[in-house]
Design a protein around this motif. Structure first.
Motif, mmCIF file in Angstrom:
data_model
loop_
_atom_site.group_PDB
_atom_site.id
_atom_site.type_symbol
_atom_site.label_atom_id
_atom_site.label_comp_id
_atom_site.label_asym_id
_atom_site.label_seq_id
_atom_site.Cartn_x
_atom_site.Cartn_y
_atom_site.Cartn_z
ATOM 1 N N GLU A 1 0.826 -1.212 0.000
ATOM 2 C CA GLU A 1 0.000 0.000 0.000
ATOM 3 C C GLU A 1 0.859 1.261 0.000
ATOM 4 N N LYS A 2 1.918 1.253 0.773
ATOM 5 C CA LYS A 2 2.800 2.419 0.816
ATOM 6 C C LYS A 2 3.538 2.592 -0.503
ATOM 7 N N PHE A 3 3.858 1.480 -1.147
ATOM 8 C CA PHE A 3 4.548 1.557 -2.434
ATOM 9 C C PHE A 3 3.620 2.111 -3.510
ATOM 10 N N VAL A 4 2.369 1.667 -3.491
ATOM 11 C CA VAL A 4 1.376 2.203 -4.427
ATOM 12 C C VAL A 4 1.237 3.704 -4.230
ATOM 13 N N GLU A 5 1.147 4.114 -2.986
ATOM 14 C CA GLU A 5 1.023 5.535 -2.664
ATOM 15 C C GLU A 5 2.256 6.314 -3.122
ATOM 16 N N PHE A 6 3.429 5.709 -2.926
ATOM 17 C CA PHE A 6 4.671 6.360 -3.335
ATOM 18 C C PHE A 6 4.691 6.614 -4.843
ATOM 19 N N LEU A 7 4.288 5.620 -5.624
ATOM 20 C CA LEU A 7 4.299 5.779 -7.075
ATOM 21 C C LEU A 7 3.238 6.777 -7.541
ATOM 22 N N GLN A 8 2.147 6.828 -6.825
ATOM 23 C CA GLN A 8 1.128 7.826 -7.164
ATOM 24 C C GLN A 8 1.650 9.237 -6.946
ATOM 25 N N GLN A 9 2.459 9.404 -5.929
ATOM 26 C CA GLN A 9 3.019 10.715 -5.608
ATOM 27 C C GLN A 9 4.278 11.020 -6.407
ATOM 28 N N ASN A 10 4.930 9.952 -6.903
ATOM 29 C CA ASN A 10 6.185 10.126 -7.656
ATOM 30 C C ASN A 10 6.140 9.313 -8.948
ATOM 31 N N PRO A 11 5.228 9.636 -9.848
ATOM 32 C CA PRO A 11 5.058 8.839 -11.074
ATOM 33 C C PRO A 11 6.281 8.822 -11.972
ATOM 34 N N ASP A 12 7.116 9.854 -11.899
ATOM 35 C CA ASP A 12 8.302 9.907 -12.751
ATOM 36 C C ASP A 12 9.318 8.838 -12.381
ATOM 37 N N ASP A 13 9.230 8.311 -11.163
ATOM 38 C CA ASP A 13 10.184 7.281 -10.737
ATOM 39 C C ASP A 13 10.058 6.008 -11.576
ATOM 40 N N ILE A 14 8.892 5.795 -12.150
ATOM 41 C CA ILE A 14 8.694 4.605 -12.977
ATOM 42 C C ILE A 14 9.561 4.668 -14.239
ATOM 43 N N LYS A 15 9.772 5.877 -14.743
ATOM 44 C CA LYS A 15 10.546 6.048 -15.977
ATOM 45 C C LYS A 15 12.017 6.381 -15.712
ATOM 46 N N HIS A 16 12.365 6.622 -14.455
ATOM 47 C CA HIS A 16 13.746 7.008 -14.134
ATOM 48 C C HIS A 16 14.717 5.872 -14.424
ATOM 49 N N ILE A 17 15.847 6.216 -15.016
ATOM 50 C CA ILE A 17 16.909 5.251 -15.319
ATOM 51 C C ILE A 17 18.170 5.680 -14.571
ATOM 52 N N ASP A 18 18.795 4.762 -13.849
ATOM 53 C CA ASP A 18 19.988 5.140 -13.087
ATOM 54 C C ASP A 18 21.241 5.024 -13.947
ATOM 55 N N GLU A 19 22.400 5.209 -13.327
ATOM 56 C CA GLU A 19 23.670 5.237 -14.075
ATOM 57 C C GLU A 19 24.017 3.891 -14.701
ATOM 58 N N ASP A 20 23.419 2.817 -14.208
ATOM 59 C CA ASP A 20 23.648 1.495 -14.792
ATOM 60 C C ASP A 20 22.601 1.152 -15.848
ATOM 61 N N GLY A 21 21.724 2.117 -16.120
ATOM 62 C CA GLY A 21 20.670 1.869 -17.091
ATOM 63 C C GLY A 21 19.522 1.056 -16.529
ATOM 64 N N LEU A 22 19.443 1.001 -15.203
ATOM 65 C CA LEU A 22 18.399 0.207 -14.567
ATOM 66 C C LEU A 22 17.184 1.066 -14.223
ATOM 67 N N SER A 23 16.023 0.559 -14.570
ATOM 68 C CA SER A 23 14.765 1.202 -14.196
ATOM 69 C C SER A 23 14.306 0.632 -12.857
ATOM 70 N N LEU A 24 13.255 1.202 -12.314
ATOM 71 C CA LEU A 24 12.693 0.682 -11.072
ATOM 72 C C LEU A 24 12.226 -0.757 -11.265
ATOM 73 N N LEU A 25 11.687 -1.057 -12.433
ATOM 74 C CA LEU A 25 11.254 -2.423 -12.725
ATOM 75 C C LEU A 25 12.442 -3.374 -12.724
ATOM 76 N N HIS A 26 13.553 -2.948 -13.325
ATOM 77 C CA HIS A 26 14.778 -3.755 -13.295
ATOM 78 C C HIS A 26 15.173 -4.054 -11.854
ATOM 79 N N LYS A 27 15.244 -3.020 -11.031
ATOM 80 C CA LYS A 27 15.749 -3.149 -9.665
ATOM 81 C C LYS A 27 14.886 -4.062 -8.816
ATOM 82 N N GLU A 28 13.572 -3.893 -8.917
ATOM 83 C CA GLU A 28 12.686 -4.732 -8.106
ATOM 84 C C GLU A 28 12.685 -6.174 -8.600
#
Length: 271
Positions: A197-224
């Motif tokens: 529930e907290k994760f759902v809320e977090f993504l609702q408040q920070n939708p850009d995090d879904i598209k964010h790519i880190d320095e290794d080219g990893l997305s949030l989906l990759h990491k999880e």
């Protein structure tokens, strides 16, 4: 914790080599626990480290190998990274505190420990209870358990006292917390489910995090996915994540799920 003399592992021992391979196969559980540890407000692990085989060619041409521990570990699905916490006995090409990046296939062990939850007695029963706190329970430590298997009872006791850890039975190595009591923990980390529930809320408040790519080219989906968190993977997909995005290594989340053999996540990413 020192590698010097007491905890040195002989990498030429066939049984020890089997232990190294088992550590590599199960490293995903170490990383799953460590990834959640980084998110905890109150730390849950008393120790968390990875053993790596470092080598150097001596002037005589002999290859010197020392197995030593690193901590502050990170993992991108392929490479294990961290800082050396041992002082080498013989190697001169590395020193304590050095930052290292090692392919997963080159690690020789991993270890984390958690203080067990013990129901403390109430009322007058406190008078008859032991005042000593339980030692942290060790998970992993395959090379350590192989060494313990060759020790006498007295030697194992001295060894465990030196580490101040409860290593349990060397014939029954655990890889996740409450593995016996809650077998489902092998499939999904409790925090992944409890934090939904907290994760759902977090993504609702920070939708850009879904598209964010880190320095290794990893997305949030990759990491999880790399961390083996099915619940959060599903939430990310339901939030519109692109499964086709590739990391700098050219891998999708599905590639990592297959590579790390997260069997419970593979079908979700294949659909």
């Amino acid at each position: 914790m020192e590698e010097n003399s007491i905890f040195y592992a002989d990498g030429n021992d066939p049984e020890m080599i089997k232990a190294f391979h088992k550590a590599q196969e199960t490293f995903k559980y170490f990383w799953r626990e460590q990834s959640w540890e980084y998110r905890r407000i109150i730390p849950g692990l008393t120790i968390s480290c990875v053993k790596v085989a470092f080598s150097e060619q001596a002037e005589t041409g002999e290859i010197i190998v020392e197995h030593m521990w690193i901590n502050d570990v990170s993992f991108d699905g392929d490479t294990v990274k961290g800082y050396l916490i041992n002082e080498p006995n013989d190697l001169r090409n590395i020193q304590v505190g050095d930052y290292v990046e090692i392919p997963l296939t080159n690690i020789s062990d991993w270890l984390f420990a958690i203080i067990p939850n013990v129901q403390k007695p109430k009322g007058l029963s406190k008078l008859f209870s032991s005042s000593s706190e339980p030692l942290p329970k060790a998970y992993g430590g395959f090379s350590i358990q192989q060494m313990r298997s060759e020790m006498s009872v007295a030697e194992r006791k001295d060894h465990d006292n030196a580490w101040q850890l409860d290593f349990g039975d060397f014939n029954d190595i655990l890889v996740v917390n409450h593995q016996k009591e809650e077998p489902g923990n092998l499939i999904e980390h409790p925090m992944s489910k409890n934090m939904k529930e907290k994760f759902v809320e977090f993504l609702q408040q920070n939708p850009d995090d879904i598209k964010h790519i880190d320095e290794d080219g990893l997305s949030l989906l990759h990491k999880e996915t790399i961390a083996g968190n099915l619940t959060t993977v599903k939430v990310i997909l339901e939030s519109g994540a692109d499964k086709s995005i590739q990391s700098k290594a050219g891998k999708t989340a599905l590639d990592y799920a297959q590579q790390l053999n997260w069997e419970h996540i593979i079908p979700v990413l294949e659909n």
